[in-house]
Design a protein around this motif. Structure first.
Motif, mmCIF file in Angstrom:
data_model
loop_
_atom_site.group_PDB
_atom_site.id
_atom_site.type_symbol
_atom_site.label_atom_id
_atom_site.label_comp_id
_atom_site.label_asym_id
_atom_site.label_seq_id
_atom_site.Cartn_x
_atom_site.Cartn_y
_atom_site.Cartn_z
ATOM 1 N N LEU A 1 -29.804 50.109 -9.466
ATOM 2 C CA LEU A 1 -28.682 50.751 -8.774
ATOM 3 C C LEU A 1 -29.169 51.882 -7.889
ATOM 4 N N LYS A 2 -30.118 52.625 -8.429
ATOM 5 C CA LYS A 2 -30.627 53.765 -7.672
ATOM 6 C C LYS A 2 -31.291 53.282 -6.389
ATOM 7 N N VAL B 1 -28.730 52.339 -3.932
ATOM 8 C CA VAL B 1 -28.064 53.476 -3.315
ATOM 9 C C VAL B 1 -28.946 54.082 -2.225
ATOM 10 N N SER B 2 -30.244 54.212 -2.527
ATOM 11 C CA SER B 2 -31.093 54.839 -1.505
ATOM 12 C C SER B 2 -31.211 53.928 -0.285
ATOM 13 N N LEU C 1 -21.521 47.073 -4.882
ATOM 14 C CA LEU C 1 -21.445 48.466 -4.437
ATOM 15 C C LEU C 1 -21.543 48.579 -2.920
ATOM 16 N N THR D 1 -27.464 55.967 7.385
ATOM 17 C CA THR D 1 -28.035 56.973 8.278
ATOM 18 C C THR D 1 -28.490 56.325 9.574
ATOM 19 N N TRP E 1 -23.053 60.612 -0.599
ATOM 20 C CA TRP E 1 -24.022 59.636 -1.052
ATOM 21 C C TRP E 1 -25.329 60.268 -1.440
ATOM 22 N N TRP F 1 -25.142 62.256 -4.508
ATOM 23 C CA TRP F 1 -25.021 61.415 -5.674
ATOM 24 C C TRP F 1 -26.363 60.788 -6.016
ATOM 25 N N CYS F 2 -27.027 60.387 -4.952
ATOM 26 C CA CYS F 2 -28.324 59.755 -5.141
ATOM 27 C C CYS F 2 -29.295 60.730 -5.772
ATOM 28 N N MET G 1 -16.464 50.229 -2.490
ATOM 29 C CA MET G 1 -17.400 51.312 -2.784
ATOM 30 C C MET G 1 -16.734 52.466 -3.521
ATOM 31 N N ILE H 1 -17.849 53.540 -7.276
ATOM 32 C CA ILE H 1 -18.530 54.816 -7.508
ATOM 33 C C ILE H 1 -17.777 55.606 -8.573
ATOM 34 N N LEU I 1 -29.967 50.631 -14.122
ATOM 35 C CA LEU I 1 -29.787 51.914 -13.446
ATOM 36 C C LEU I 1 -30.809 52.086 -12.337
ATOM 37 N N VAL I 2 -32.028 51.690 -12.638
ATOM 38 C CA VAL I 2 -33.075 51.828 -11.621
ATOM 39 C C VAL I 2 -32.729 50.980 -10.411
ATOM 40 N N LEU J 1 -28.737 61.271 -9.247
ATOM 41 C CA LEU J 1 -29.207 60.115 -10.006
ATOM 42 C C LEU J 1 -30.696 60.222 -10.249
ATOM 43 N N GLU K 1 -28.932 51.968 0.735
ATOM 44 C CA GLU K 1 -27.645 52.083 1.410
ATOM 45 C C GLU K 1 -27.594 53.361 2.242
ATOM 46 N N VAL K 2 -28.085 54.444 1.655
ATOM 47 C CA VAL K 2 -28.067 55.715 2.379
ATOM 48 C C VAL K 2 -28.918 55.602 3.643
#
Lengths: 571, 823
Positions: A471-472, A475-476, A433, A483, B813, B816-817, A439, A443, A468-469, B820, A478-479
């Motif tokens: 992945l979450k 994602v955070s 991801l 940023t 993002w 989406w996050c 990406m 997604i 899933l956890v 989630l 990555e965000v």
């Protein structure tokens, strides 16, 4: 128009990785090394120029002769009272010479290992002994800072050269002339000698203590190695420096030619051997070894690569033969089958009424393409999620997913999967991801999975929930990362633009200055300044310049909301 | 002499028929019948005689060297196809839609015809010739309520039956008995499905009908049995579009939207052969009398000849009709390839087609996208294909840049910029560079920079400019990518430009390549492409509300002139004096320039105007170029014959138009029409803006003193115009260091009181430090330095806040996050 099936295009993203080059493949095509532990550091390796290209390995108080066919020691010359150096073959392979720590030069018959001559005269350990091209003379270099030329039949010293100011460490004789040879010493000098004259013909300063020298067969260009630098010199242009190669990060200890003088190699204490192109002096391949390398050599037919290391290890690598033979055999088999057909075709003449059909050549399709061709979309996805694609080349899997999306069948391909296969897909998404090239597609696929199966169903299954956890979390992270990157880029942009303008302050503040124009770093980069432009650009349209600047300088202006860190700026 | 629009290419292949010896293939193509040689693929004759669409052709059974054709103009024409001459002509006074059979002995003609000019109802009719006369009796209607589609009627079954599909039923008329029987399927699954095509078996009493749902039904013994025997064949997943039996009746061929030709062995119906990936939906299949060749007409306007092993032998191509299910047929517009002197536009899905004007035929389709065309699952919901939306040719034809988009609005779109190099060894284009996501949004326009003839080729780098919807433009340059193994070049992004966050709409390079003009909404910016510097900013001269849609630099004598087209106006700027030369109100959707001369043309569906940038006088005007919307137009240099140069506009460049009916149209002189040249000087329409008075002046005075800025500054009360004429507009980048200094200086000021305080004593220092570190706790006024420090603190804290605000912009993002995390 009717066409054949077009294979799925794999859009492999450009990543900074090692390119597969012909040289890379050539040097990777070596067998696993045979490693031999010797008594002492391996200071010199020399290949016999005549077949079967046996090689002499000098270490501690002996010179060992290895057979090229089986990499076995076929003889050991151990008639030294002290450490031996520079065991080297004569061009015809009938004589072997070596210097010793106890100031002597000894000449042997490599077949019988019998001592033929001993040359006395050096006042220090002799580190360099080489035959001249005429085969009757020997050159030697010693720690007594002299270079000497010896006559073999009479055991006499012909010349003594006192020009070097430090230990002489390497020498090489020219292949194009009987009298020319080259030596390098710790006084940073590389000197070209003519055995007919009493002094050096040419000397160049390498800049570092010279460890190794090498001369092209035509004698026009020579190389010197010392420090972490290899230098290329043009002898015909009076010692003009042609190139400086600093590809190693520790002292380069050894140089040799390979691939019929189309490439040369350098070995270094940094445990690497680098292969260079002789035309461009670019590194085309790098080989790694477990220890600091003192010496290395390649057999004249490129079959063997022998590397000697300071920690007493000798590595012998042979070029792979079996595979080539195998493919040749396969080819032979194939061609014989074709011949058979040809024979058939020749003997059978179709009559006029016969319809003749050519045997159709079948194109080999990848498993996923086979399924795509027959519209088995779910199976195509399965095939693309095979381990070899999923792990080895994720771009294939992603490209197949993209193709399914384009065909509008991704939903069908994702539905009706059991937990295990879903877990596989989620694991794949998790792994890839963060790759910006994948990406978007991933997604989309993930959103679709959530749509199809629904959160509750996914959570109820234990392993899926952990996926899933994970992945979450990804994602955070990555965000956060993105940023942060944006923040840094924003502040850097500000600084760069200001710096540009500083450089331009000499110019009148006119209308001809650049606006928002800069080299492409990244697309988001430009986006950042874009927003800045939007923010500030509009109000200035009607306001005169000075006023506009003044209003900007005021701290209360709204337009200062661009991303930047004042702390950073002021520091 | 006026020019009249004439069709250059684009008529679609209709029915096709083989000659008796299979050596020729006849095909209706618009109002002509083409005679093709089946051995070498050449067009032997174009039989011209009909005034409207030719709808049916058949061979005269009594004289196989005669061809009979019927057309929507009601004419029935007998041809000698070898000589290409008309033998006989009958006017039947009814629009004819299809010719089924002609029986010369009995003087019977079986045709599908429209009942009258105005009624939309069709019938299979039988004309009988009166004895010894050339006239016909009143026709007899055999089957009423037919469809105009000739695929829905068939004649066969030992020359006895005519079958026609009427909705979900099949009407079969026997010629011998004169009875008509209606049959329909009893299976409830097929019962309501409409019949889409019909074919009669040549030798047996059997009729095949293809249905909407992809099934093929075969009826046997429909006249003898009360309940005819039915068998069902199913392979097609979409509607069957055409059916055909081979002449000996051993095989049946069917085709549909899947682009697959299926050959069914009659008797063993599970035994079938396929020819997949025919390229486009199949419209019609015809087999030759000896059964060795099949002619397959596909939707892309191609007839392919297949042999019995289903291998393609010969291909006859018309102008490829593109995008079978999508509205806009040519998203990339019409382009001219200077190297091969061909017109280039979209072809098959994901292809570019090259149409040679010299040979007047299509040369080839170049595969750009490299993806298989997948027919949709449902005709009403077509699959989105990757489309080529932008194409640019370098000026020597060495490079093509193509931009392709796949965007269905649901999934993340795919965008790709590709650079193709022509290799003279391979005689084709090879892909050189592929760029994924060249812009964040779609590219709306791209073009190559022309080379300066005064400089040597090696000095100039090839450059391409692309304008994206992400309100920036990028310059791509050709860079050397040679290493020791190979010589190579590739394209790389050199720089990105943007202006005030406005949307870029159009761009053009000056004819020597030294200047780049980019239109940003209503503003026009002039750039130096080498250094990336804005030279000047101009307005459209009309109003900030009208966006500049097209810009073109003049060439030759008008090098310094830049013509802008907004939706309503045409404006010419002089870049040397920075003044508007002229401006007129004119509507046009397309602005094109002649690469060989200095003339330009503004094209709209209603009107064509040819002009020079130097004056507002129209050189030539033409109304009603095309009946349907004109999608694009292009100047082709050297395409006009010499006799035409004194007609219309100067120069030998011809204009070609592409309209929504996918036809290529050009303007030509009528051969026998001698009119005086229609050359009118149109009255200048004054635009309805505040600038109108000024423009009127400027045009009358021509270029004497049009220092636009001065003149306009004197004109009072027109501020609204000058708002957009911002030569004095400051680039934002200038404020950066001012802003930074603002921050830096205040910190220094903060330090200065500290050093002063050193001399003054420790007590003061403490106070300063305390107050600067904790500004809120400070109560008593502490002099100007402290205030300064305080304000600096405030500034920085506010900056940080603002920055956080900006960064917390709703990223996809983040959303989406958060979605989630809600789960």
């Amino acid at each position: 128009m009717a066409t054949s099936f077009k294979k799925t295009l794999i859009c492999a993203p450009k990543v900074a990785k090692e390119k597969t080059t012909p040289d890379g493949l050539y040097w990777k095509n070596l067998e696993n090394p045979i490693t031999v532990k010797e008594y002492g550091a391996i200071t010199d390796i020399d290949f016999c120029q005549t077949k079967p290209h046996n090689f002499a390995v000098t270490n501690s108080m002996r010179v060992q002769i290895y057979a090229a066919e089986n990499n076995q020691v076929i003889g050991t010359v151990s008639r030294f009272k002290d450490v031996a150096y520079s065991g080297s073959y004569r061009r015809d392979g009938k004589l072997l010479v070596a210097g010793t720590e106890d100031k002597l030069i000894k000449l042997f018959n490599p077949d019988t290992r019998s001592l033929l001559r001993t040359f006395k005269g050096h006042e220090g350990p002799v580190h360099v002994t080489k035959f001249l091209e005429d085969q009757f003379r020997i050159i030697s270099g010693s720690n007594d800072q002299t270079v000497r030329v010896w006559d073999i039949p009479t055991e006499k010293e012909i010349h003594v050269y006192h020009e070097h100011k430090d230990y002489v460490r390497d020498g090489v004789s020219s292949k194009s002339s009987q009298d020319i040879f080259l030596t390098g010493a710790y006084d940073h000098m590389v000197k070209l000698w003519d055995a007919r004259t009493e002094s050096s013909v040419l000397s160049v300063n390498h800049g570092f203590p010279v460890e190794s020298v090498l001369m092209f067969p035509n004698g026009g260009i020579f190389l010197s190695a010392g420090g972490n630098v290899v230098k290329v010199w043009d002898a015909l242009a009076g010692g003009k420096l042609l190139a400086t190669l600093t590809n190693h990060h520790k002292t380069v200890t050894s140089l040799c030619f390979c691939s019929k003088y189309e490439r040369f190699m350098s070995a270094s204490l940094d445990k690497h051997v680098k292969v260079y192109d002789v035309a461009s002096y670019q590194v085309v391949h790098t080989l790694s070894y477990p220890g600091p390398i003192l010496s290395h050599a390649v057999s004249p037919d490129d079959e063997l690569l022998v590397v000697g290391m300071a920690d007493k290890l000798l590595s012998i690598q042979r070029r792979k033969k079996a595979a080539e033979n195998g493919s040749e055999q396969a080819q032979h088999r194939r061609s014989s089958r074709l011949k058979g057909q040809g024979h058939m075709a020749r003997s059978f003449v179709p009559s006029k009424s016969d319809a003749v059909f050519e045997l159709k050549k079948r194109e080999i399709l990848a498993p996923y393409d086979k399924h795509l061709k027959s519209f088995n979309h779910s199976k195509a996805l399965d095939a693309a999620l095979q381990r070899r694609f999923r792990v080895g080349s994720p771009e294939v899997t992603v490209s197949v997913m993209q193709e399914l999306i384009r065909r509008g069948h991704i939903r069908a391909a994702l539905t009706g999967r059991d937990d295990q296969s879903l877990q596989g897909i989620l694991a794949f998404i998790h792994k890839n991801l963060s790759n910006p090239n994948f990406m978007g597609t991933l997604i989309d696929v993930f959103n679709l999975i959530l749509d199809i199966y629904g959160m509750p169903a996914l959570i109820n299954s234990g392993p899926l929930e952990t996926q899933l956890v994970k992945l979450k979390e990804l994602v955070s992270t990555e965000v956060r990362l993105i940023t942060g990157v944006h923040q840094i880029m924003g502040s850097l942009d500000l600084l760069f633009t200001a710096a540009d303008n500083q450089a331009l302050t000499g110019l009148p503040v006119g209308n001809n200055t650049a606006e928002g124009k800069k080299p492409e770093g990244s697309s988001s980069n430009s986006m950042e300044v874009d927003s800045l432009t939007e923010d500030i650009g509009q109000p200035t349209e009607t306001v005169p310049l000075l006023q506009a600047i003044g209003s900007l300088a005021e701290p209360h202006v709204e337009s200062s909301s661009s991303p930047r860190r004042p702390q950073k700026v002021s520091s | 002499m006026a020019l009249i629009p004439s069709l250059q290419a684009g008529s679609q292949f209709g029915l096709c028929k083989f000659s008796h010896d299979s050596r020729y293939l006849f095909s209706c193509c618009g109002s002509v019948v083409n005679v093709f040689n089946t051995l070498n693929g050449e067009c032997v004759h174009e039989l011209q005689g009909h005034t409207k669409q030719v709808t049916g052709i058949t061979l005269n059974k009594s004289n196989v060297l005669q061809l009979i054709s019927c057309g929507a103009d009601g004419l029935l024409i007998y041809w000698d196809y070898l000589d290409g001459v008309i033998l006989k002509k009958h006017d039947l006074h009814l629009p004819l839609c299809g010719l089924l059979a002609i029986n010369a002995e009995k003087k019977l003609i079986l045709m599908l015809a429209q009942l009258s000019e105005h009624k939309k109802s069709f019938a299979v009719m039988l004309w009988k010739k009166r004895k010894n006369k050339e006239a016909f009796d009143q026709p007899q209607n055999l089957i009423n309520d037919c469809d105009a589609n000739p695929n829905l009627v068939s004649y066969g079954c030992m020359r006895d039956c005519v079958a026609a599909g009427i909705k979900n039923k099949l009407a079969i008329h026997s010629m011998k008995t004169g009875k008509t029987k209606i049959v329909y399927d009893t299976d409830k699954f097929n019962k309501t499905k409409a019949v889409t095509c019909v074919a009669c078996h040549p030798t047996e009493s059997c009729v095949a009908a293809g249905l909407e749902n992809g099934r093929i039904l075969l009826w046997y013994n429909f006249f003898t049995d009360a309940a005819p025997a039915i068998s069902t064949l199913h392979w097609h997943s979409l509607a069957v579009t055409c059916l055909s039996f081979t002449p000996d009746g051993s095989c049946m061929l069917s085709g549909g939207h899947e682009c697959v030709l299926v050959r069914w062995q009659m008797g063993s119906q599970n035994n079938r052969d396929f020819k997949p990936r025919m390229g486009a939906p199949i419209h019609r299949i015809e087999s030759s009398p000896d059964g060795t060749l099949y002619a397959v007409n596909t939707a892309d306007n191609v007839i392919q000849l297949l042999d019995i092993s289903l291998q393609v032998q010969i291909v006859y191509r018309g102008l490829t009709r593109c995008n079978f299910y999508v509205k806009d047929p040519i998203p990339c517009g019409l382009d001219y390839d200077p190297r091969s002197r061909t017109l280039v536009t979209n072809g098959l899905p994901g292809h570019l087609q090259f149409y040679s004007l010299n040979l007047n035929k299509q040369l080839y389709n170049l595969d750009i996208v490299g993806q298989n065309y997948i027919s949709p699952e449902n005709i009403d919901r077509p699959t989105v294909v990757t489309e080529i939306t932008s194409v640019a040719f370098s000026h020597n034809g060495q490079w093509i840049a193509t931009f392709e988009v796949w965007d269905d609005g649901v999934f993340s779109p795919e965008m790709r910029l590709k650079f193709w190099m022509y290799s003279s060894e391979a005689q084709t284009y090879t892909l050189n560079t592929r760029v994924e996501y060249p812009h964040e949004e779609k590219i709306i326009k791209m073009l190559f920079r022309p080379s300066d003839p005064n400089k040597s080729q090696s000095d100039q780098t090839s450059t391409l400019v692309t304008i994206g919807k992400d309100s920036c433009f990028k310059l791509w340059i050709l860079v050397d990518d040679t290493d020791i193994y190979r010589e190579n070049v590739r394209w790389d992004c050199d720089s990105v430009g943007f202006y005030r966050g406005l949307q870029g709409l159009s761009a053009d390079f000056s004819s020597d390549g030294s200047t780049l003009a980019v239109a940003f909404e209503h503003l026009l910016t002039i750039w130096d492409p080498d250094n990336g510097v804005v030279r000047t900013t101009l307005s459209n001269g009309i109003s900030p509300k009208e966006n500049i849609e097209h810009i073109k630099f003049g060439s030759n004598k008008c090098k310094h002139q830049l013509v802008l087209a907004t939706s309503n106006h045409l404006i010419s700027w002089n870049l040397l004096t920075l003044s508007i030369m002229w401006s007129i109100q004119k509507q046009g959707s397309i602005l094109i320039k002649d690469p060989a001369s200095d003339i330009m043309a503004l094209v709209s569906t209603e009107k064509l105007c040819v002009f020079r940038p130097s004056s507002a006088t129209m050189l030539y005007q033409q109304n009603n170029v095309s009946s349907s919307q004109i999608l694009d137009a292009v100047f082709v240099p050297g395409a006009r014959s010499n006799t035409l140069t004194d007609v219309g506009w100067p120069g030998d460049s011809q204009i070609y138009f592409y309209n929504a009916e996918q036809q290529l149209i050009t303007l030509e002189t009528p051969d026998h029409q001698q009119d005086s040249p229609k050359k009118t000087k149109i009255a200048q329409n004054l635009p309805q803006t505040a600038l109108s008075s000024f423009i009127a002046e400027s045009v009358t005075r021509e270029t004497q003193d049009t220092k636009a800025k001065d003149t306009m500054c004197k004109t009072a009360g027109q501020d609204m115009i000058y708002v957009s004429l911002l030569q004095s507009n400051e680039p934002v980048s200038l404020y950066c260091d001012k802003y930074l200094k603002n921050l830096v200086v205040k910190r220094k000021q903060l330090k200065r009181p500290l050093s002063q305080a050193d001399d003054a004593g420790d007590r003061e220092l403490d106070e300063v430090e305390e107050s600067s570190s904790d500004s809120e706790s400070e109560e008593e006024p502490a002099g100007p330095p402290l205030k300064c420090a305080k304000s600096a603190e405030n500034v920085s804290s506010r900056k940080v806040e603002n920055m956080d605000k900006l960064l917390s912009k709703p990223l996809d993002w983040v959303q989406w996050c958060s979605s989630l995390s809600l789960k």
